[in-house]
Design a protein around this motif. Sequence first.
Motif, PDB file in Angstrom:
ATOM      1  N   PRO A 193      53.746  41.324  46.039  1.00 31.71           N
ATOM      2  CA  PRO A 193      53.475  42.608  46.683  1.00 31.71           C
ATOM      3  C   PRO A 193      52.712  43.547  45.745  1.00 31.71           C
ATOM      4  CG  PRO A 193      55.703  42.600  45.844  1.00 31.71           C
ATOM      5  CD  PRO A 193      55.129  41.249  45.526  1.00 31.71           C
ATOM      6  N   ASP A 226      52.004  46.385  43.266  1.00 30.48           N
ATOM      7  CA  ASP A 226      52.864  46.760  42.141  1.00 30.48           C
ATOM      8  C   ASP A 226      52.116  47.830  41.341  1.00 30.48           C
ATOM      9  OD1 ASP A 226      55.208  46.335  40.623  1.00 30.48           O
ATOM     10  OD2 ASP A 226      54.128  45.065  39.216  1.00 30.48           O
ATOM     11  N   ASP A 246      54.218  52.703  38.904  1.00 36.11           N
ATOM     12  CA  ASP A 246      55.631  52.868  38.573  1.00 36.11           C
ATOM     13  C   ASP A 246      56.348  51.564  38.208  1.00 36.11           C
ATOM     14  OD1 ASP A 246      55.202  52.155  41.162  1.00 36.11           O
ATOM     15  OD2 ASP A 246      56.696  53.482  42.039  1.00 36.11           O
ATOM     16  N   TYR A 247      55.724  50.395  38.424  1.00 35.87           N
ATOM     17  CA  TYR A 247      56.415  49.147  38.062  1.00 35.87           C
ATOM     18  C   TYR A 247      55.582  48.113  37.301  1.00 35.87           C
ATOM     19  CZ  TYR A 247      60.512  50.491  40.741  1.00 35.87           C
ATOM     20  OH  TYR A 247      61.628  51.146  41.174  1.00 35.87           O
ATOM     21  N   GLU A 269      56.239  47.504  33.637  1.00 31.87           N
ATOM     22  CA  GLU A 269      57.503  46.803  33.342  1.00 31.87           C
ATOM     23  C   GLU A 269      57.330  45.297  33.551  1.00 31.87           C
ATOM     24  OE1 GLU A 269      57.514  49.862  34.659  1.00 31.87           O
ATOM     25  OE2 GLU A 269      58.468  50.649  32.856  1.00 31.87           O
ATOM     26  N   HIS A 270      56.552  44.929  34.570  1.00 31.64           N
ATOM     27  CA  HIS A 270      56.359  43.497  34.810  1.00 31.64           C
ATOM     28  C   HIS A 270      55.519  42.852  33.708  1.00 31.64           C
ATOM     29  CE1 HIS A 270      57.580  44.537  39.061  1.00 31.64           C
ATOM     30  NE2 HIS A 270      58.524  43.779  38.548  1.00 31.64           N
ATOM     31  N   GLN A 315      57.826  42.108  30.907  1.00 28.18           N
ATOM     32  CA  GLN A 315      58.560  40.843  31.092  1.00 28.18           C
ATOM     33  C   GLN A 315      57.762  39.696  30.497  1.00 28.18           C
ATOM     34  OE1 GLN A 315      58.945  40.623  35.362  1.00 28.18           O
ATOM     35  NE2 GLN A 315      60.886  41.735  35.379  1.00 28.18           N
TER      36      GLN A 315
END
Lengths: 394, 95
Positions: free
Chosen positions: A214, A216, A219-220, A223-224, A227
């Motif tokens: 999806p 992204d 805001d995210y 962070e990915h 990872q």
Amino acid sequence: MSSGRFIAVDGADTAAFAMKQIDPDVVAAYPITPQTEIVMKFSEYVANGEVKTRYVTVESEHSAMSACVAAAAAGARAMTATAANGLALMWEILYIAASYRLPIIMGVANRALSGPINIHGDHSDAMGARDSGWVQLYSENNQEVYDNYIMALKIAEHKDVMLPVMVNQDGFITSHSVENVEPLTDEQVRDYIGKKPAHFKGLLTYGKPVTIGPLDLQDYYFEHKMQQHTAMQKVLPVIKEVQEDYFKKFNRKYEIIEKYKADDAEMVIVGMNSVMGTVKDLVDELREKGVKIGAIKPRVFRPFPKNEIADILKNFKAVAILDRADSFGSFAPLYAETLAAMYKFEKRPYIRSYIHGLGGRDTTMELLGTVANDLIKMKDSGEGHLSEAYLGVR
Amino acid sequence: MKEQKKSWNELPIGGSILEAGNSKNYFTGTWRTFKPVHNAKLCINCYFCWMHCPDDSIVIENGKVTGMDLDHCKGCGVCAEVCPKKAITMEKEEK
Ligand code: SF4
Ligand code: SF4
């Protein structure tokens, strides 16, 4: 224990043979010179019923990698192979495979990128993909191609890693050169790689719908990427663990960085893949004449073993870095990253960059001899320190 | 208080969405410029608009189109375009 059985194969067939023994669930591939023979040979194994693999003949490399992503997302062991422009066409999907943490194994028969069109071996393809989030292993010869393939699976599927792995070998120079290879037996490989580990479930679960891929945003996404960064940080210790285990089981010793006659050396030549065979010959020849020279060969370029390489190189007087790829307008990749890794030391060796063998041109003993002569001069005078040479260009 | 978002190690790998159908909870209708206005008098309930709406925003109750789900309608105007009776008009959104 090794099998004690040798086969005479070229690097491409070696790769196909390793794939046969791994017997992955899915192979999706599109032929491109000099990788063609890998997938051609493997398709023969499929046609003969020697593997259970579902072989997907796709219409492009972009689709090959997409099919591998889909297969791995569904929890399948997926493999492919490519070279040069094929790898370039896979580009965007490489990043997707890595960001979804799909342990796909891909062989690359390193070849020069167009243009002008050239089918021979250099590292411009893999070097361009160095920031795609894939682990990159490099292989000097056919035996290393074989062992890298088997170990690649263990590295990729390790619970701390779960990242795709690229196994590089030089196009033609390795892929089409016949050498003696000592493979493991089918049983040994089967026992060693085992069944898919429990944590490799894929992203899909039957009866439990999820959305993969999806949007992204601000805001995210960061962070990915974190990872992925964190997973990459764990790769080198895992490679070390896998290599040690491989040695214990099969008596074959591999290290993240191979040191050849380097212990008492004053000078070293650093490089990756097939050229290092020639470098070792040169080292042997010069050692006979009393020249204190050695060779250093990183087997892993991603993640870059920065501490390992810096700690090895810091004690030499003069270092030559061979890159079989250019980075137009900047430093060549292995050189740049080695320089950055050395910065932590106050006292550093003299270092010089050599771009060599572009488009598959032979890097001969004679040419490498000039590198050794440069090193002999540089180690005392510093002449040539931090300069960049194009080895043998007219 | 500011909403505390999850850290990288608490989030699903690669941004996968593990909960089915949760797009309902995200109001994507907030950036609309035009909104569809349905005229029940002209409507023959052919459902063309319902079939074409990319955001599943045509509301049908008891077999009849009753309007649009404006929390999710993005104002693309496809429904108005396909309506054979011109029963949907796009009007400037007033915010
Ligand atoms: S404007 Fe577009 S999104 Fe909104 S209801 Fe009509 S078709 Fe659906
Ligand atoms: S397309 Fe027009 S006529 Fe048909 S159901 Fe929708 S609003 Fe009514």
